[in-house]
Structures are given as structure tokens and as C-alpha cells.
Design an enzyme around this catalytic site. Structure first.
Site, PDB file in Angstrom:
ATOM      1  N   GLU A 184       0.846  -1.324  -0.048  1.00  0.00           N
ATOM      2  CA  GLU A 184      -0.185  -0.058   0.030  1.00  0.00           C
ATOM      3  C   GLU A 184       0.790   1.149   0.134  1.00  0.00           C
ATOM      4  OE1 GLU A 184      -1.376   2.953   1.551  1.00  0.00           O
ATOM      5  OE2 GLU A 184      -2.078   2.127   3.265  1.00  0.00           O
TER       6      GLU A 184
ATOM      7  N   CYS B 211      -2.064   8.218   4.436  1.00  0.00           N
ATOM      8  CA  CYS B 211      -2.024   7.884   2.847  1.00  0.00           C
ATOM      9  C   CYS B 211      -3.203   8.395   2.234  1.00  0.00           C
ATOM     10  CB  CYS B 211      -1.855   6.295   2.771  1.00  0.00           C
ATOM     11  SG  CYS B 211      -2.681   5.296   3.897  1.00  0.00           S
TER      12      CYS B 211
END
Ligand code: NAP
Length: 501
Positions: free
Chosen positions: A260, A297
Site C-alpha cells: 500500500e 496515505c
């Protein structure tokens, strides 16, 4: 209290070398540095544990996950104190993150008790079928084997030692080797202590979980190359993620790498929404951008809006809201430096104008807002790259067609957001098919920084948001990353896994 050692198959072990932590407050502490021999010992133990751990019942694994949650809660005060000192994150944030972490463990316990995740299928035999009889075929998901997990710097609990990656791998029946993040080695060790206590309580093989501290790139490389590791879970930068992904692909036997990575999480401010609520949208966006010093993120770093007086009103309100946000401590000196480097890259780009700037140094971050035109953004792919921290870039487009072009030029994203009113529906309908191809999660009239842990959540997206866009690292679907479907043809009941009988 953390001793500064690795946890390898139930034993606390020193390393050949040591490194010093760099806490945001308090004195640095000494930690054993990982190396390839320690990685090998952890992986061998994980493989040995796999035979018994993969054969545990769903109920046994659910009880284990719940025991880990209880042991983490029992160490809550010490984990928070250590985490605050190491990362500079506020105590309330770490307490919330601990709740999220134990909540994830308990959610996976419930999820595997239910059993639907096994996706069991059965095509009964058709012995009289012509021209050929059909055999009896059953299918179910089986655990992959030992899994390597890289703890993330920005979530010292929820995406780290006992975070979502570890919880989903353990729930699937896979032993885990965690590569601790140097930014929070003490926090990692306390959580490892909690997992060990749960292993002992539940009578599981000690190789079910190991923690190897970092201290050099050698550890991560040795871990993903280790022949006994069958999959990798990673959260971090595009550069490191891509390097580790390449190592996984270059192995004699390649393995899946679930990384990720970065995302700028575009937010489209549609004309009706700007006319109706520029002020409140600007305040909400500024809060989302600066939450946790922007170290998420899902930070909405990129805004796209039509050049208009309403957009100017939004920019003004956003600048005022950002100006009120003070200086925040970043996770590490390196993250702070990377933020300033990213800021300089944006500031020096052709066609970029400063809207709201501030001054930050050392390990701190303050907000920045820049503006550019659709044409300048489309001409410079560097402007599409993530700046990890509280930095926003607004792209002012000249026409709705240019807005669609910007949408079409986006790289893969974790999220994409539409701020819209009913009057914007036609434009939103044109954006949707484009954005569905770009992002793992689409939102309207909200902010992407909160990631709900639930059944329908996707936290992943096309590259470079993640390296495997069929997967999520948050929510119950995360378990699928560590499972492999196996068919059983004409298998006697005595040989079938218990869940298929
Ligand atoms: P990172 O540099 O990506 O490192 C993540 C992990 O990978 C660490 O355990 C690191 O350990 C290891 N690693 C890095 N390069 C490696 C290599 N070449 N070979 C083997 N292992 C390697 O992330 P970070 O330290 O957390 O933060 C740095 C930057 O990453 C931030 O400034 C930010 O831009 C980004 N970041 C993004 C997200 C996100 O969710 N998008 C989250 C966190 C960070 P060692 O250093 O011990 O090798």
C-alpha cells in the site's frame, strides 16, 4: 518495558549489532539490529509453526486474536507512553489507534467464526452425465504459509506489529514475521510481548509470530527473498515498496507483494457544491489535510475545481483555516525532510503559485497551499506525486472538459472524492466511470482520511496506490490476500479439511 531485543519464536534475542532509536521526546534507547541470520531463524520457525497453526480450528484462531487484543489492552498505558515518545503523535490519537487495532483483531475473530470467507463451493458428482460423468468437486480457501509484514511508520499500532496486515494473516491461518519499523521499535516490542503472551495462553507454536527489528535495509531484503515466505504485506513509500516488490518478482519462486504505497487522493470541487458551501468545505478540507501532520496515505492533497469566483472564495477560506494550524511534530527526521523536499519540488515547478506558505524546520511540519492551472498540471507528471504531509495543491481548470482530462490523467489512487450538490449530478456522472478506473474508494461530500474498518471497505487501488489492485489492506476482505483456493476432486471425507465436510 521494552528490552531492545528481537522476538524470534518465543525467545527474546540480541543481534550482532545495535542501533539507537530517535524518539520525538525522551532519551534514545538501544535496539538490537536485524540481520539475515535472524530473519532466517524467524522464517524457519514460522514454517515449522505453519503445520500446526494452519490446522487450528477457526474457533481456536478467533480465541487467539481476541487474546492478543486483551493482552494489548492490558499494556495500554505503557504502549501509549512509549508510542507518544517515539512518534510524537498525541496520546489521544494513539489511544484511538489502539482501539482500532484491538477492534480489528476482534472483527477478524468474528469474521472467521462466521466462515463465509472460506468461500466453500461444491459441485456434486454427476455419475450419469453424458458423454462424460462429472466428478465430485469441492473448493475452499486455504492459508498460504508464512507471511512477512512490514510495520508502517505512520500507524505505529493499526498498520504495524499487530495491525490489520498481521491480524488478517493470523486469521487466515498464516504465521507472521514482522519487520519492525525503526521509527517505533519500543512500541513494536511491547505489542510483540502482548502477542507472545497470547501465544502462550492459547498453547500455540511459538513460531506463529516473530518480530525482527530493522536498523538496515538488509532485513527487509532478506525477508522478502526468504524462500519460506509466501506473501508480503507492506505500507510505506513508493520507492521502498517498488524495490521490495521487484525483489519478490525476481525470486526463483515469485510471491505476491501487497504494497500500500502513495496516493494524492484527488478531490473534485463541483460548481454547485462551491456555490452552496465553499466556506464549510474549505474548513473541512483543511482539517482533513492537516490531521496528524498530514501523515495519512488518504490525505486529500490534490483539489480540482473550475476557475471561478466561488473557487477563489474556497481558496481564501482554506488559506485562513490552514493559517490557524500550528506546527506539528512529524514521525521521523527523515519524514520531515522528505516533506520539505516535496514542498520544494512543488514550489519550484513551472506554473505553480504559492497561496499559503509557512515556515517549518527540524522534525516539524506546517501547512502549505499551492495553486496551478489544469494545463500546467497536465504538462508536469511530477505534480501528481504524493507529498507526505500537510501540503495541498489546487488545480484550477478552464472548462469541464479540462476537468475530465485531469481526471483521466490521474495515476492510481486509494481514494477519489466528489464534493457535489444535486445540480452537479450530470458532471459527476461523467466523472464516475473515469474515477472508478483510478481509485479503490470513491466518496461524495466527505473527506477520505477516516478509513472505516468493515466488510465493504477497500483500502487499495491501481498502481502506484498499491501493487495489487485486487486487494485491500483494511477491512475483512484483507484476509483474501493470504489465502489460496484449492479444489478437492473425488476426495474421501476422511481426507477433506474439516470446514469442507
Ligand atoms: P519507507 O521508506 O517506505 O520504509 C518502509 C519500510 O521499508 C521500512 O521498514 C524500511 O526499513 C523498509 N525499506 C525501505 N527501503 C528498503 C529497501 N530498499 N530494501 C529493504 N527494505 C526497505 O517508509 P517510511 O520510513 O515509513 O517513510 C518514508 C516515506 O514513506 C515518507 O516520507 C512518506 O513519503 C512515505 N510513506 C507513505 C505512507 C503511505 O501510506 N502512503 C506511509 C508511510 C510512509 P529500513 O529503513 O529499516 O530498511
Amino acid at each position: 518495558m521494552a528490552q531492545g531485543n528481537h522476538l524470534i519464536a518465543g525467545a527474546w534475542r540480541d543481534g550482532a549489532a545495535r542501533f539507537s532509536s530517535s524518539p520525538a521526546s525522551g532519551a534514545p534507547a538501544s535496539y538490537a539490529q536485524g540481520d539475515a541470520d535472524l530473519v532466517d531463524a524467524a522464517c524457519q520457525a514460522a514454517e515449522e509453526a505453519f503445520w500446526s497453526y494452519s490446522a487450528t480450528s477457526r474457533e481456536q484462531r478467533a480465541a487467539f486474536l481476541e487474546a492478543i487484543a486483551e493482552e494489548i489492552d492490558a499494556r495500554g498505558a505503557e504502549i501509549t507512553a512509549t508510542g507518544v515518545a517515539e512518534t510524537g503523535l498525541p496520546a489521544a490519537r494513539l489511544e484511538g489507534e489502539r482501539g482500532r487495532t484491538t477492534g480489528q483483531l476482534r472483527l477478524f475473530a468474528t469474521h472467521i467464526r462466521d466462515g463465509a470467507y472460506l468461500d466453500c463451493r461444491h459441485d456434486p458428482a454427476l455419475p450419469d452425465r453424458a458423454p462424460l460423468p462429472r466428478p465430485d468437486i469441492r473448493m475452499m480457501q486455504r492459508p498460504l504459509g508464512p507471511v512477512a509484514i512490514f510495520g508502517a511508520s505512520n500507524f505505529p499500532l493499526a498498520f504495524s506489529t499487530a495491525g490489520g496486515d498481521t491480524a488478517s494473516a493470523l486469521a487466515a491461518g498464516c504465521p507472521v514475521v514482522v519487520k519492525g519499523h525503526e521509527a517505533h521499535p519500543g512500541t513494536a516490542e511491547l505489542v510483540a510481548e502482548a502477542i507472545l503472551a497470547a501465544i502462550l495462553r492459547c498453547g500455540l507454536h511459538p513460531g506463529t509470530f516473530s518480530l525482527v527489528h530493522g536498523g538496515s535495509h538488509e532485513v527487509g531484503g532478506a525477508l522478502v527473498r526468504h524462500p519460506l515466505i509466501q506473501a508480503v504485506g507492506f505500507t510505506g513509500s513508493l520507492g521502498a515498496g517498488r524495490a521490495l516488490f521487484n525483489l519478490c518478482a525476481q525470486r526463483p519462486v515469485p510471491i505476491p507483494f501487497f504494497g500500500e504505497l502513495g496516493s494524492v487522493n484527488p478531490m473534485f470541487l463541483l460548481p454547485g457544491a462551491l456555490a452552496a458551501r465553499a466556506q464549510s468545505m474549505a474548513e473541512g478540507w483543511a482539517a482533513s489535510l492537516t490531521m496528524g501532520a498530514g501523515q495519512f496515505c488518504t490525505n486529500p492533497g490534490l483539489l480540482i475545481a473550475l476557475e471561478s469566483p466561488e473557487t477563489e472564495a474556497f481558496v481564501q477560506a482554506a488559506s485562513q483555516a490552514l493559517a490557524k494550524v500550528g506546527s506539528q511534530t512529524m514521525l521521523t527526521d527523515g519524514v520531515a525532510q522528505a516533506f520539505r523536499d516535496g514542498r520544494d519540488r512543488v514550489a519550484k515547478s513551472a506554473g505553480v503559485r504559492e497561496v499559503m506558505t509557512s515556515v517549518c524546520d527540524l522534525r516539524t511540519a506546517t501547512p502549505y497551499l499551492y495553486a496551478t492551472s489544469g494545463a500546467a498540471w497536465l504538462a508536469n507528471q511530477e505534480l501528481a506525486e504524493e507529498v507526505f504531509g500537510p501540503l495541498g495543491l489546487i488545480v484550477k481548470v478552464q472548462s469541464l472538459d479540462e476537468m475530465l482530462s485531469v481526471a483521466g490523467s490521474l495515476q492510481g489512487q486509494l481514494t477519489a472524492t466528489l464534493q457535489m450538490e444535486e445540480s452537479d449530478t450530470d458532471l459527476a456522472r461523467q466523472l464516475m466511470p473515469i474515477l472508478e478506473r483510478k481509485a479503490g474508494r470513491l466518496l461524495t461530500n466527505g473527506f477520505p482520511t477516516g478509513v472505516e474498518v468493515c466488510d465493504a471497505m477497500i483500502h487499495g487501488g491501481p498502481y502506484p496506490a498499491s501493487t495489487n489492485f485486487g486487494a485491500t489492506s483494511v477491512g475483512t476482505l484483507a484476509i483474501r490476500r493470504f489465502l489460496r483456493p484449492v479444489s478437492y476432486q473425488n476426495m474421501p471425507q476422511a481426507l477433506l479439511p474439516a470446514d469442507l465436510v
